[in-house]
Design a protein around this motif. Structure first.
Motif, PDB file in Angstrom:
ATOM      1  N   GLY D  42       0.776  -1.225   0.000  1.00 45.71           N
ATOM      2  CA  GLY D  42       0.000   0.000   0.000  1.00 45.71           C
ATOM      3  C   GLY D  42       0.811   1.281   0.000  1.00 45.71           C
ATOM      4  N   ALA D  43       2.059   1.227  -0.493  1.00 45.53           N
ATOM      5  CA  ALA D  43       2.900   2.431  -0.516  1.00 45.53           C
ATOM      6  C   ALA D  43       2.310   3.445  -1.486  1.00 45.53           C
ATOM      7  N   ASN D  45       3.589   6.137  -2.918  1.00 50.53           N
ATOM      8  CA  ASN D  45       4.395   6.586  -4.054  1.00 50.53           C
ATOM      9  C   ASN D  45       4.531   5.516  -5.136  1.00 50.53           C
ATOM     10  N   SER D  46       3.915   4.339  -4.906  1.00 49.73           N
ATOM     11  CA  SER D  46       4.040   3.283  -5.897  1.00 49.73           C
ATOM     12  C   SER D  46       3.036   3.433  -7.032  1.00 49.73           C
ATOM     13  N   LEU D  48       2.445   5.760  -9.062  1.00 52.28           N
ATOM     14  CA  LEU D  48       2.994   6.358 -10.282  1.00 52.28           C
ATOM     15  C   LEU D  48       3.352   5.259 -11.275  1.00 52.28           C
ATOM     16  N   VAL D  49       3.911   4.170 -10.767  1.00 51.37           N
ATOM     17  CA  VAL D  49       4.199   3.010 -11.605  1.00 51.37           C
ATOM     18  C   VAL D  49       2.959   2.124 -11.683  1.00 51.37           C
TER      19      VAL D  49
END
Lengths: 102, 98, 343, 181
Positions: D42-43, D45-46, D48-49
């Motif tokens: 659940g990060a 900033n992930s 974006l990918v």
């Protein structure tokens, strides 16, 4: 004598085994296998030496080099196999015959 | 807390026993088909129990989800591969052990 | 170090040597390749023991997985053409071999002695290396903040030693060109692989894409990165190819070529842009480095994946000629070389 | 590009429209989003990918695996049945492996399909290999060739039961008996 040196010696053993097989076997597929084993031996020595200093994190530079090496090894293998199939198509066999060696 | 730890350990040990059973079957069963039986079924249960044991120890839902995902993928892969190996053996004309 | 660890390491080391020996001496080539794949998996385990999870992932997917697939498919192609004749030949050769090996015995003994000397020399060199050399690890750690990522291996691959990685991508591309120049894709009359394999590949390919994306993202701060992600994409491609999928003639033209060079192109472009801004080639400003590395890695992942799958295909796929093909000037049509496919 | 011949075996659900494709795409996108969330812990900033990857995976998935019918109730009924029977299968094969007398008597059994070809048959073939004493060895047009570990067992009725569960799962009705025709 710790496990780092154990793996270094295994790496050099793999390299020597591979070298022996490259020289002795005539079949090209076996030579390709043998070169791959030699490569694994070299990688093993590199990564084992990267972890040589006890108590600190291993050196990431050899790790990166080995990843590069693994990718280059697979591409070299692919090219070698394609060449082998070509040799087979041209000569009917995938071996370096005894006559051609002499 | 202690109960889950004990339960988790028991599940892990049970899982290991099933893996052992799969390996014993692989060595003892007589032909390729019967060996596939041992591998797929025993390892499926073994991995399932190991995953269940680890889920009990998982710190978060995502870790539990990852473990479950691993189990499902191995299930799919091992069932499909067992079928493909058996099919290839049939094609090659390998007879059943009587 | 505990005794248990030492026992494990010793067992692993001996298994590696034994498997390599078996793979290199097994009389059956299929068996040899399967043993080699098992050897690759044990190597992956060894990388974990040596604290190199990045390498372990690359080894498991490329060293064991893709190399194994390449070897097996090459073996199948070797066997498919007049296989029975090859076996006869081999039997014939085996007969003459025994004679040869008698003559070769002194030669082999000499070879073994020489190789043992080489091995002893290598062992001596390594065992006399100076202890406790700091190496480059400290340097990497000190500069990690300006590299844009927090996984030291990715920092080395994409930033500090960017040259190496750029050249490596070029090697990959060159290899594919080499394979393609050896001939077109062989028209194999493969039978339909069956619904089970077909369904498996259809289910797994989207998941492999997800996993590749994850490795790409996670590579910035944990084990993973473009090479591991790319090899997963390559594996997805291999699965599709195994299940009977072939790139259509439209896809095999420009789209394929563009995706093959994308990695190298993105790398070079990122390097060049900052030359214009007065920096050196492949020297990124720290504030942009993270985003740049991600972009380069995304392009490289795609290129690596597609290149590896194309290598598995083993020849240039057929593509439709562009419609605007112009006739060459000063050259009558009849004198144009005619290509014939070799048998 | 698959040939038509290869595509055929997946298209057992006739007449899908754009709406069904969109709905399937949406469901799979949600599923892949969930998987991405699990993978990345659940990060934030992930994504974006993650967003492009999920979209790409969904696109590929819908391309490769056309929409098929399924039933939620069928799934809910299938899961406990499968878990229990596969656990039993593991115990059964472990018992045989450890038994000194090795109590096995293999046989190849031809099971006549009632399920339609395509995903249901593949699903059943895969499940068979995980259930007690049975291993799918070939998926034919008319029969499923099942390798049976012990020919004295009640595998035939078990296969019938399994087929009904699978039919439920895909929201299908089985033709009850062919021999009466």
């Amino acid at each position: 004598m710790n496990n780092i040196y154990l793996y270094t010696i295994v790496g050099m053993g793999l390299f020597t085994l591979g070298l022996y097989a490259v020289i002795v076997h005539a079949h090209l597929l076996r030579k390709i296998l043998a070169i791959n084993v030699m490569g694994s031996g070299v990688f093993l020595v590199l990564v084992a030496l990267a972890a040589r200093n006890q108590g600190t994190a291993p050196d990431p530079v050899p790790h990166a080099m080995v990843i590069t090496g693994i990718v280059v090894a697979v591409s070299a293998t692919a090219l070698a196999l394609a060449l082998m199939l070509r040799v087979r198509a041209k000569t009917g066999q995938a071996e370096l015959s005894e006559e051609s060696l002499e | 807390m202690l109960v889950t730890e004990i339960l988790s350990s028991l599940l892990l040990i049970a899982g290991a026993i099933f893996f052992l059973a799969g390996t014993v079957g692989l060595l003892r069963f007589p032909d390729v088909y019967t060996r596939l039986h041992a591998l797929t079924k025993a390892d499926n249960v073994g991995l399932g129990l190991v995953v269940a044991g680890l889920v009990l120890q998982a710190e978060s839902w995502t870790v539990a989800g990852k473990l479950l995902l691993i189990w499902l993928l191995v299930l799919l892969a091992s069932a499909s591969i067992a079928h493909l190996v058996a099919k290839a053996a049939r094609k090659k004309g390998i007879e059943l052990w009587k | 170090m505990t005794l248990l660890q030492l026992m494990f390491d010793t067992l692993l080391g001996f298994s590696l040597l034994w498997l390599a020996w078996q793979a290199l001496t097994s009389p059956d080539l299929f068996r040899a390749i399967v043993l080699f794949i098992a050897f690759g998996l044990l190597m992956a385990l060894t990388w974990i023991r040596l604290d190199a999870p990045d390498v372990a992932m690359a080894e498991a997917s490329i060293g064991a997985g893709l190399t194994g697939a390449l070897l097996l498919s090459a073996l199948a192609r070797l066997g498919s053409k007049n296989g029975s004749r090859a076996i006869l030949e081999k039997k014939h050769q085996a007969g003459s071999m025994t004679e040869n090996t008698k003559n070769q015995l002194p030669f082999r003994l000499l070879l073994m002695v020489l190789l043992l000397a080489v091995a002893a020399g290598l062992v001596y060199v390594v065992l006399t290396l100076p202890e406790n050399i700091p190496g480059l690890g400290i340097l990497v750690e000190e500069n990690l903040e300006s590299s844009g990522v927090s996984n030291p291996v990715t920092a080395v691959l994409l930033n500090y030693r960017g040259y190496d990685t750029l050249l490596e991508l070029s090697v990959l591309l060159l290899t594919l060109l080499g394979v393609w120049s050896l001939g077109d894709m062989t028209k194999q009359h493969e039978s339909f692989p069956g619904p089970v394999l077909s369904t498996l590949s259809r289910l797994l390919v989207p998941l492999l894409i997800m996993a590749a994306g994850y490795l790409l993202w996670v590579g910035a701060h944990a084990p993973g990165g473009a090479f591991q992600a790319g090899s997963l994409l390559g594996a997805a491609g291999v699965l599709l190819l195994l299940a009977g999928w072939r790139p259509g003639t439209r896809l095999a033209g420009l789209p394929l070529r563009i995706s093959l060079v994308l990695g190298v192109a993105a790398f070079v472009a990122a390097g060049m842009v900052f030359i214009l801004l007065g920096r050196q080639f492949l020297e990124y400003p720290p504030s942009f480095a993270g985003v740049l590395i991600l972009l380069i890695e995304a392009a490289a992942t795609l290129s690596i994946g597609i290149t590896l799958a194309a290598l598995f295909l083993g020849g240039r796929p057929k593509f439709s000629q562009p419609k605007f093909s112009r006739p060459k000037l000063n050259q009558p049509k009849s004198s144009q070389p005619k290509f014939r496919r070799h048998k | 590009m698959y040939t038509n011949d290869q595509k055929q075996h997946l298209q057992f659900a006739p007449g899908h429209s754009v709406i069904i494709t969109l709905r399937t795409g949406l469901i799979r996108a949600v599923l892949f989003t969930l998987i991405w969330w699990i993978l990345t812990d659940g990060a934030m900033n992930s994504w974006l990918v993650g967003v492009p990857v999920v979209l790409f995976a969904t696109l590929v998935s819908v391309q490769l695996l056309p929409p098929f019918s399924w039933s939620l109730i069928g799934i809910i009924r299938f899961v406990p049945f499968f878990l229990w029977r596969s656990l039993y299968a593991g115990v059964d094969v472990a018992r045989r492996a450890f038994d000194p007398s090795l109590p096995i008597s293999p046989q190849m059994y031809h099971y006549r399909w009632r399920l339609p070809p395509g995903l249901p048959q593949v699903f059943m073939a895969n499940t068979v290999s995980l259930l007690p004493g049975t291993l799918s060895a070939e998926l034919g047009d008319e029969f499923l060739y099942v390798h049976v570990l012990d020919k004295t067992g009640a595998f035939a009725s078990e296969l019938m039961i399994l087929e009904e569960y699978v039919a439920d799962l895909f929201g299908l009705k089985l033709i009850t008996d062919r021999s009466e025709e």
